[in-house]
Design an enzyme around this catalytic site. Structure first.
Site, PDB file in Angstrom:
ATOM      1  N   CYS A   2       0.826  -1.193   0.000  1.00 43.28           N
ATOM      2  CA  CYS A   2       0.000   0.000   0.000  1.00 43.28           C
ATOM      3  C   CYS A   2       0.865   1.249   0.000  1.00 43.28           C
ATOM      4  CB  CYS A   2      -0.896  -0.007   1.237  1.00 43.28           C
ATOM      5  SG  CYS A   2      -1.773  -1.569   1.499  1.00 43.28           S
ATOM      6  N   ASP A 104      -2.176  -9.377   7.588  1.00 41.05           N
ATOM      7  CA  ASP A 104      -0.872  -9.589   8.207  1.00 41.05           C
ATOM      8  C   ASP A 104      -0.428  -8.361   9.004  1.00 41.05           C
ATOM      9  OD1 ASP A 104      -0.711  -8.461   5.500  1.00 41.05           O
ATOM     10  OD2 ASP A 104       1.443  -8.362   5.846  1.00 41.05           O
ATOM     11  N   ILE A 301      11.302  -9.025 -20.029  1.00 37.11           N
ATOM     12  CA  ILE A 301      11.561  -7.840 -20.850  1.00 37.11           C
ATOM     13  C   ILE A 301      12.565  -8.212 -21.932  1.00 37.11           C
ATOM     14  CG2 ILE A 301      12.514  -5.501 -20.882  1.00 37.11           C
ATOM     15  CD1 ILE A 301      11.734  -5.290 -17.915  1.00 37.11           C
TER      16      ILE A 301
END
Length: 671
Positions: A2, A104, A301
């Site tokens: 977050c 968590d 990539i």
């Protein structure tokens, strides 16, 4: 995974604007698009906010942060992942704890209540950054994980302390000043940063493995910090000799890495893998594939340059593991077309457009419906994979070798390191007196950046250049290093320590990691940086990390059974995007950006660079007689010149508080 933010005032009677907290969350919506929350303790002069990316406990209401303890004493806002949290939660529940979520994150509140901060930190395993307020002690704790995988910034204002996951989060608060420092600009132009610093005046980072404590006493906040963990290699004389049982370490590395991978497969959403052509990511994919019954999604990539493209080996590994393989093929002008947007996320300059490539890859991961991937970052730091480590091993750790063997080593190093000169290796030997005094030699890993000082200093505007006339960037970095972690250590250990403290945190885990991954709401989990694995890797004797001229020897042997033979035998190749001078189309894209950000009007308006020196640098770059390794260095310098101008545009010339307010309005995020 977050984004977090918060404010802590000197005075308890000073109000906190709830919408400002929400705006701070909104400007990092990319870190947490699944919801937001805020909490204010008005009588305490403290408020937190949070932007959520739901990975563990997908219930929006139950998992919404900030969290409060049952008695309202503690308030927590957390970014990251704690592994093995189910065991910890079960143990705490058996001891009487009552959890209100399956997250968590909540374990921090219960651990802190029962055992205090020091004991809590010993239990936390993973990548994390959090703010924890304790009303009883009137203290704010800002905590960052051991390697700095997750970012955390803070600053002092007239009214108190402001913190957040990104610089733009701090800048969204109207009390926070937005201006370059002369020293910060200098370090942006030479790539390597002073640990704990940023490009901007008064803006600090919580260092990896540190706690910053902000305590209110007598109506004022006092700030202190302490280190709770460090990279601690054994003393050189404590390693076993050449007759050591190799198999013991091979088995140990295999077991520790498997455990780290399995922990990082814990999620309530699918977990994929980044896959290059290196041992690191191939090992992660191999172990992940063996640990699950389903096909693992792998993302690679690809570059349109044979010298830098690793897709053939990646494809071979994907086929061997039956992975669902996605290859993103990048063309030359793709990278600079997205340079400006990428720097809005990195918030610092980049020497190579690999950061842009990873930004574009995380975009495709997001579009594929994935929020989590495991990555191979950290392996080279633990097992001595970079060319600079082999050079330091040869120069400072193998002085006992017979002359003929030293000559063979030197010839092989010169041949294999040609591609990295001017970027990951210095063009010429650079000696820093400060580093020599601190650790006995100047590590090869910092030489290419410190050697840019003679180029970078003239590029600074006269006013800012005057402020750093007596400033030694190498001393500023060396002074932050803990001498007790260097004293008595093997030269290779000392070199790895410096890299981990500088380039790993300041480059690989920022503009090559979290910042470009989270730009597209994608969490990266570097299994090699599990601290249990790392602490074991520190005990591996140097001659088993680099054996003969083979880097990462013990890891190669540990993973031999799952690696393709071509990869097992292959020399380490640093994952980089092709430099600008290698492709005419890419250079055209650079010139196009320069027309916008490095024209005379833009340069003089920003007041950061000397326009005449900017012009001379471009002229030197286009001189056909310039050696290839100098062109590589000039590519990096030009990227940094562009970078500081772009950063000025994003964060100084732009009204960031207004930008944050507008973003909150667009999202419908209101207090």
């Amino acid at each position: 995974m977050c984004g977090i933010a918060g404010v802590f005032h000197h005075q308890t009677d000073r109000s906190i604007d709830a919408q400002t907290l929400v705006n701070m969350a909104a400007i990092m919506h990319h870190r947490g698009p699944d919801g937001y929350g805020y909490q204010i303790k008005p009588e305490q002069g403290v408020g937190f906010s949070h932007a959520r990316l739901s990975i563990i406990d997908l219930n929006e209401q139950r998992g919404r942060q900030p969290f409060m303890s049952a008695d309202q004493r503690l308030m927590l806002t957390h970014n990251g992942e704690f592994y093995d949290f189910k065991r910890i939660r079960a143990d705490l529940t058996a001891r009487g704890a009552r959890f209100r979520s399956k997250s968590d994150s909540e374990i921090v509140l219960h651990l802190f209540e029962r055992y205090g901060l020091d004991a809590t930190l010993k239990e936390l395993r993973g990548e994390f950054a959090f703010g924890l307020y304790d009303e009883k002690d009137q203290s704010l704790y800002l905590v960052r994980d051991r390697f700095g995988i997750k970012p955390l910034y803070w600053t002092e204002t007239e009214h108190g302390v402001v913190f957040g996951s990104e610089l733009k989060v701090l800048f969204a608060h109207p009390d926070v000043k937005r201006e370059f420092s002369a020293e910060g600009l200098y370090h942006q132009l030479i790539q390597v940063m002073v640990p704990g610093s940023t490009a901007f005046a008064g803006i600090n980072q919580v260092q990896p493995g540190y706690v910053v404590k902000v305590k209110r006493e007598h109506g004022r906040l006092t700030v202190s910090e302490h280190k709770y963990w460090d990279v601690n290699f054994p003393n050189e004389h404590d390693y076993p000799g050449d007759d050591v049982d190799e198999e013991q370490y091979i088995e140990g590395v295999r077991a520790q890495l498997l455990e780290a991978v399995q922990h990082r497969m814990t999620a309530d959403v699918p977990v994929g893998c980044y896959l290059s052509g290196g041992i690191d990511s191939c090992s992660i994919l191999g172990l992940a594939s063996a640990s699950t019954q389903t096909s693992v999604k792998a993302f690679t990539i690809g570059f349109d340059s044979d010298d830098y493209d690793e897709t053939p080996i990646a494809r071979e590994m994907a086929e061997a593991t039956q992975a669902d393989h996605h290859i993103m093929a990048l063309k030359a002008n793709d990278l600079y077309d997205h340079f400006v947007k990428t720097l809005w996320h990195t918030e610092r300059t980049i020497y190579n457009t690999l950061g842009v490539a990873k930004y574009l890859m995380s975009q495709q991961v997001h579009e594929a419906g994935y929020k989590v991937v495991m990555t191979g970052e950290g392996s080279d730091e633990l097992f001595a994979g970079y060319p600079a480590f082999r050079k330091d091993m040869f120069l400072h750790g193998l002085d006992h070798l017979p002359e003929i063997e030293r000559l063979e080593w030197q010839q092989l190093l010169e041949k294999n390191n040609k591609l990295f000169k001017g970027a990951m290796l210095a063009r010429e030997e650079f000696v820093s007196e400060a580093f020599n005094q601190k650790m006995g030699f100047t590590p090869s890993c910092v030489q290419p950046w410190l050697s840019c000082s003679s180029v970078a200093l003239p590029l600074m505007s006269a006013e800012l250049r005057e402020r750093v006339t007596d400033y030694d960037p190498s001393k500023a970095i060396a002074d932050t290093l803990d001498e007790t972690m260097l004293e008595g250590r093997h030269p290779l250990d000392r070199a790895q320590y410096v890299w981990i403290k500088t380039m790993l945190e300041g480059q690989i885990l920022t503009w090559g990691g979290d910042r470009v991954d989270m730009a597209n709401s994608m969490e990266a989990r570097p299994a090699f940086l599990d601290h249990h694995l790392a602490e074991y890797a520190f005990t591996v004797p140097p001659h088993l990390r680099i054996k003969g001229n083979k880097e990462k020897y013990v890891l190669r042997e540990a993973m031999k059974g799952l690696l393709p033979e071509t990869l097992y035998k292959r020399e380490k190749f640093a994952f980089m995007a092709p430099p600008a001078h290698t492709d005419p189309e890419k250079w055209k894209a650079v010139e196009k950006l320069a027309e916008q950000f490095l024209n005379q009007r833009a340069v003089e308006a920003a007041g950061l660079l000397d326009y005449e020196e900017v012009v001379r640098t471009f002229e030197r770059h286009q001189d056909p007689n310039v050696p290839a390794e100098e062109q590589v260095q000039l590519d990096a310098v030009i990227n940094h010149m562009l970078g500081v101008q772009v950063l000025h545009h994003h964060f100084v010339a732009t009204d960031v508080p207004q930008q944050a307010a507008q973003r909150a309005k667009e999202l419908g995020w209101v207090a």
